[in-house]
Design a protein around this motif. Structure first.
Motif, mmCIF file in Angstrom:
data_model
loop_
_atom_site.group_PDB
_atom_site.id
_atom_site.type_symbol
_atom_site.label_atom_id
_atom_site.label_comp_id
_atom_site.label_asym_id
_atom_site.label_seq_id
_atom_site.Cartn_x
_atom_site.Cartn_y
_atom_site.Cartn_z
ATOM 1 N N GLU A 47 2.979 1.416 -22.970
ATOM 2 C CA GLU A 47 3.129 0.621 -21.753
ATOM 3 C C GLU A 47 2.940 1.474 -20.505
ATOM 4 O OE1 GLU A 47 6.125 -2.864 -20.179
ATOM 5 O OE2 GLU A 47 6.973 -0.966 -20.840
ATOM 6 N N LEU A 48 3.041 2.803 -20.662
ATOM 7 C CA LEU A 48 2.818 3.680 -19.510
ATOM 8 C C LEU A 48 1.422 3.477 -18.947
ATOM 9 C CD1 LEU A 48 3.950 5.979 -17.752
ATOM 10 C CD2 LEU A 48 3.018 7.602 -19.408
ATOM 11 N N VAL A 49 0.470 3.140 -19.814
ATOM 12 C CA VAL A 49 -0.893 2.858 -19.340
ATOM 13 C C VAL A 49 -0.868 1.685 -18.359
ATOM 14 C CG1 VAL A 49 -3.214 2.136 -20.025
ATOM 15 C CG2 VAL A 49 -1.918 3.736 -21.469
ATOM 16 N N GLU A 50 -0.145 0.649 -18.740
ATOM 17 C CA GLU A 50 -0.046 -0.527 -17.866
ATOM 18 C C GLU A 50 0.700 -0.185 -16.579
ATOM 19 O OE1 GLU A 50 0.618 -5.089 -18.857
ATOM 20 O OE2 GLU A 50 2.503 -3.972 -19.051
ATOM 21 N N ILE A 51 1.755 0.603 -16.691
ATOM 22 C CA ILE A 51 2.522 0.995 -15.504
ATOM 23 C C ILE A 51 1.646 1.778 -14.529
ATOM 24 C CG2 ILE A 51 4.385 2.521 -14.725
ATOM 25 C CD1 ILE A 51 5.992 1.668 -17.140
ATOM 26 N N ILE A 52 0.814 2.683 -15.057
ATOM 27 C CA ILE A 52 -0.065 3.485 -14.195
ATOM 28 C C ILE A 52 -1.069 2.588 -13.476
ATOM 29 C CG2 ILE A 52 -1.894 5.221 -14.215
ATOM 30 C CD1 ILE A 52 -0.342 6.664 -16.421
ATOM 31 N N ILE A 53 -1.649 1.649 -14.199
ATOM 32 C CA ILE A 53 -2.624 0.738 -13.572
ATOM 33 C C ILE A 53 -1.950 -0.151 -12.528
ATOM 34 C CG2 ILE A 53 -4.218 -1.180 -13.991
ATOM 35 C CD1 ILE A 53 -4.725 0.034 -16.776
ATOM 36 N N ASP A 54 -0.809 -0.742 -12.899
ATOM 37 C CA ASP A 54 -0.093 -1.616 -11.963
ATOM 38 C C ASP A 54 0.372 -0.853 -10.735
ATOM 39 O OD1 ASP A 54 -0.452 -3.753 -13.640
ATOM 40 O OD2 ASP A 54 1.584 -3.726 -14.467
ATOM 41 N N GLY A 55 0.880 0.362 -10.943
ATOM 42 C CA GLY A 55 1.385 1.136 -9.817
ATOM 43 C C GLY A 55 0.298 1.629 -8.903
ATOM 44 N N THR A 56 -0.874 1.933 -9.456
ATOM 45 C CA THR A 56 -1.981 2.446 -8.644
ATOM 46 C C THR A 56 -2.686 1.336 -7.861
ATOM 47 O OG1 THR A 56 -2.333 4.224 -10.262
ATOM 48 C CG2 THR A 56 -4.122 3.770 -8.707
ATOM 49 N N PHE A 57 -2.873 0.193 -8.490
ATOM 50 C CA PHE A 57 -3.677 -0.871 -7.863
ATOM 51 C C PHE A 57 -2.857 -2.081 -7.418
ATOM 52 C CE2 PHE A 57 -6.457 1.381 -10.866
ATOM 53 C CZ PHE A 57 -7.436 1.826 -9.991
ATOM 54 N N GLY A 58 -1.537 -2.040 -7.634
ATOM 55 C CA GLY A 58 -0.708 -3.137 -7.168
ATOM 56 C C GLY A 58 -0.795 -4.396 -7.999
ATOM 57 N N THR A 59 -1.256 -4.296 -9.242
ATOM 58 C CA THR A 59 -1.346 -5.469 -10.123
ATOM 59 C C THR A 59 -0.003 -5.701 -10.816
ATOM 60 O OG1 THR A 59 -2.200 -4.029 -11.888
ATOM 61 C CG2 THR A 59 -3.814 -5.174 -10.509
ATOM 62 N N HIS A 60 0.079 -6.788 -11.570
ATOM 63 C CA HIS A 60 1.310 -7.091 -12.314
ATOM 64 C C HIS A 60 0.955 -7.430 -13.748
ATOM 65 C CE1 HIS A 60 5.407 -8.375 -13.044
ATOM 66 N NE2 HIS A 60 4.954 -9.497 -13.580
ATOM 67 N N ARG A 61 1.404 -6.582 -14.678
ATOM 68 C CA ARG A 61 1.132 -6.730 -16.114
ATOM 69 C C ARG A 61 -0.374 -6.901 -16.342
ATOM 70 N NH1 ARG A 61 5.515 -6.786 -19.265
ATOM 71 N NH2 ARG A 61 7.542 -7.202 -18.309
ATOM 72 N N PHE A 62 -1.089 -5.834 -15.980
ATOM 73 C CA PHE A 62 -2.554 -5.847 -16.026
ATOM 74 C C PHE A 62 -3.096 -6.072 -17.430
ATOM 75 C CE2 PHE A 62 -6.510 -3.471 -16.721
ATOM 76 C CZ PHE A 62 -7.345 -4.091 -15.807
ATOM 77 N N LEU A 63 -2.421 -5.509 -18.457
ATOM 78 C CA LEU A 63 -2.948 -5.613 -19.817
ATOM 79 C C LEU A 63 -3.030 -7.065 -20.304
ATOM 80 C CD1 LEU A 63 -1.280 -2.598 -21.693
ATOM 81 C CD2 LEU A 63 -3.587 -2.762 -20.746
ATOM 82 N N SER A 64 -2.255 -7.948 -19.691
ATOM 83 C CA SER A 64 -2.312 -9.362 -20.096
ATOM 84 C C SER A 64 -3.680 -9.971 -19.821
ATOM 85 C CB SER A 64 -1.235 -10.174 -19.382
ATOM 86 O OG SER A 64 -1.458 -10.194 -17.969
ATOM 87 N N TYR A 91 0.824 -1.201 0.000
ATOM 88 C CA TYR A 91 0.000 0.000 0.000
ATOM 89 C C TYR A 91 0.865 1.262 0.000
ATOM 90 C CZ TYR A 91 -3.965 -3.035 0.954
ATOM 91 O OH TYR A 91 -4.933 -4.002 0.864
ATOM 92 N N LEU A 92 2.017 1.210 0.710
ATOM 93 C CA LEU A 92 2.917 2.364 0.712
ATOM 94 C C LEU A 92 3.477 2.614 -0.683
ATOM 95 C CD1 LEU A 92 4.898 1.795 4.059
ATOM 96 C CD2 LEU A 92 3.070 3.449 3.603
ATOM 97 N N ASP A 93 3.791 1.517 -1.388
ATOM 98 C CA ASP A 93 4.263 1.656 -2.771
ATOM 99 C C ASP A 93 3.206 2.303 -3.650
ATOM 100 O OD1 ASP A 93 6.667 0.544 -2.170
ATOM 101 O OD2 ASP A 93 6.281 -1.406 -3.084
ATOM 102 N N ASN A 94 1.952 1.867 -3.489
ATOM 103 C CA ASN A 94 0.863 2.425 -4.296
ATOM 104 C C ASN A 94 0.652 3.902 -3.993
ATOM 105 O OD1 ASN A 94 -0.983 -0.653 -3.838
ATOM 106 N ND2 ASN A 94 0.498 -0.127 -5.406
ATOM 107 N N ILE A 95 0.722 4.248 -2.705
ATOM 108 C CA ILE A 95 0.529 5.653 -2.315
ATOM 109 C C ILE A 95 1.655 6.514 -2.875
ATOM 110 C CG2 ILE A 95 0.497 7.247 -0.348
ATOM 111 C CD1 ILE A 95 -0.876 4.990 1.257
ATOM 112 N N LEU A 96 2.915 6.031 -2.738
ATOM 113 C CA LEU A 96 4.059 6.779 -3.273
ATOM 114 C C LEU A 96 3.930 6.934 -4.780
ATOM 115 C CD1 LEU A 96 6.848 8.076 -2.976
ATOM 116 C CD2 LEU A 96 7.851 5.777 -3.170
ATOM 117 N N PHE A 97 3.490 5.877 -5.442
ATOM 118 C CA PHE A 97 3.329 5.922 -6.898
ATOM 119 C C PHE A 97 2.324 6.999 -7.299
ATOM 120 C CE2 PHE A 97 1.187 4.787 -10.814
ATOM 121 C CZ PHE A 97 2.229 4.452 -11.652
#
Length: 444
Positions: A83-100, A3-9
């Motif tokens: 890929e920035l779209v995927e990075i934003i989603i992964d960083g905000t919600f803590g997912t991994h390679r969401f577009l897959s 959660y701290l990673d997501n908040i920092l992101f």
């Protein structure tokens, strides 16, 4: 900890984009300091021009080597940053390679493989650009060019280094991710042909632990994300604003035939008055009549908004200067320097406004302090610079406006030009003899 990673992101994301849009807002304000100009006509033609020149890079092919390398960087860097779209989603919600999860295994594999190939092409192009500038010293883009010194050289190299670092971080992230997938730490998604061929074997030699690989993958991921934010906000200080401004600049380009001069409305009114036999030249002006505008341009406030947009859109590629006959023959004029000086002046004006809340006269002008009369009178008005520019910048229009100011406001034309204008006024011809003698040559 996640959660701290997501908040920092999210904090970094908001801060990065916030500063980016703040910078764009300042640039927009600076452009608005120019005179309004109506370029809303022929909309279909404008959309076609923008699509062909800015999106399609149609003018880059005139110089095949540089053009091809630029297209590689342009297409590769733009598509990779999807890929920035995927990075934003992964960083905000803590997912991994969401577009897959959206694309499916096969489509996502093709997507990641395409990104890897493009990243390799960008990497190669960036290295070749660096070699051209700093080892081969190609004149128009290296320190051997007299009009391209100091910050202009450093700026180009900084961008190349940033792009190289971002691509290397991209490969490191994918390589570590691939190995972790093979070890069952991450679920298997994506295809990484370049990383498997070059980077993964290096990682395999050292037999890194899962924990270290996760550190490498996450570190490269964060580096890639923060690097993109830094790159975005560096654009404000860089010639690479053309990445954004090439599109509006080509849309608002002058679609009139090259060489067609604009007429001043105040002068047109005077000519019509002279040609009207019923007009009273001594009649008082209407109460609501506006005073005549300044003739030509002395400072950036006198240029129009499209000309200021041109200055911010300049890529500093030097194609204009390398094709300028005045520059080729040793004259001081450099169309690239005209655009760079205009941008330097409008940036100085912007800092003045930021500091004082409004523009406070600093005793400087574009004419004289940034661009000399010698440069302006060296121009032959041939339009070579306009023809060569890959994003349809018009340095000639700025030169002509400043020459117009010197002639009509300062009466500072060269002696040869003053003599010609006097002859036209008195003899209706540029030659210094009576109209009645004009055909005497036929009797010789």
């Amino acid at each position: 900890m996640q959660y701290l990673d997501n908040i920092l992101f999210v904090i970094l994301l908001v801060l990065g984009f916030g500063l980016f849009f703040k910078g764009l807002k300042e640039i927009y304000r600076n452009i608005q300091l120019g005179r309004p100009v109506n370029r809303s006509d022929r909309r279909k033609e404008r959309w076609q021009t923008m699509s062909r020149v800015a999106l399609g890079q149609s003018k880059m092919g005139k110089r095949p080597i540089a053009g091809f390398l630029h297209v590689l960087v342009y297409v590769g860097f733009v598509i990779i940053n999807i890929e920035l779209v995927e990075i934003i989603i992964d960083g905000t919600f803590g997912t991994h390679r969401f577009l897959s999860t959206l694309m499916g295994h096969t489509l996502y594999g093709a997507f990641t493989a395409t990104l890897e190939v493009l990243a390799l092409l960008v990497l190669v192009a960036v290295v070749l650009f660096f070699i051209r500038r700093n080892i081969l010293h190609v004149k128009r883009v290296s320190s051997t060019a007299k009009d391209l010194q100091g910050w202009a050289i450093s700026d180009a190299n900084i961008i190349l280094i940033i792009e190289f670092a971002l691509m290397m971080a991209f490969f490191k992230m994918n390589s570590a991710d691939f190995l972790l997938q093979q070890r069952g730490v991450f679920h298997e998604v994506g295809s990484f042909p370049i990383s498997q061929l070059f980077m993964v074997p290096i990682f395999d030699v050292f037999n890194f632990s899962d924990g270290f690989l996760m550190f490498v993958e996450k570190g490269a991921w964060w580096f890639h994300f923060v690097g993109i934010l830094v790159f975005m906000n560096y654009l404000y200080f860089s010639k690479h604003l053309h990445i954004i401004f090439a599109f509006p600049n080509t849309w608002y380009a002058n679609l009139e035939p090259k060489g067609k001069f604009n007429n001043l409305e105040s002068v047109t009114k005077e000519i019509k008055l002279m040609m009207d036999p019923n007009a009273d030249p001594y009649a008082a002006p209407a109460a609501d009549a506006e005073p005549p505008a300044k003739f030509g341009a002395e400072d950036v406030f006198d240029l129009n908004q499209v000309q200021l947009l041109n200055a911010y859109s300049c890529t500093e590629c030097g194609r204009c200067t390398s094709s300028c006959p005045a520059n080729i023959t040793g004259k001081k004029l450099s169309p690239r320097k005209i655009m760079m000086s205009t941008r330097d002046r409008i940036e100085e004006v912007g800092k003045n406004i930021n500091k004082n809340g409004k523009f406070v006269d600093d005793g400087k002008k574009l004419l004289g302090d940034y661009i000399t009369k010698e440069e302006l009178w060296a121009c032959t008005s041939c339009n070579a610079c306009v023809e060569e520019c890959p994003v349809l910048i018009d340095p000639l229009s700025i030169i002509l406006e400043m020459r117009r100011f010197m002639v009509m406001e300062q009466s500072a034309a060269p002696q040869e030009l003053n003599l010609m204008m006097s002859n036209i006024e008195n003899n209706a011809a540029p030659w210094q003899y009576n109209q009645a003698d004009r055909l005497n040559w036929a009797n010789d």
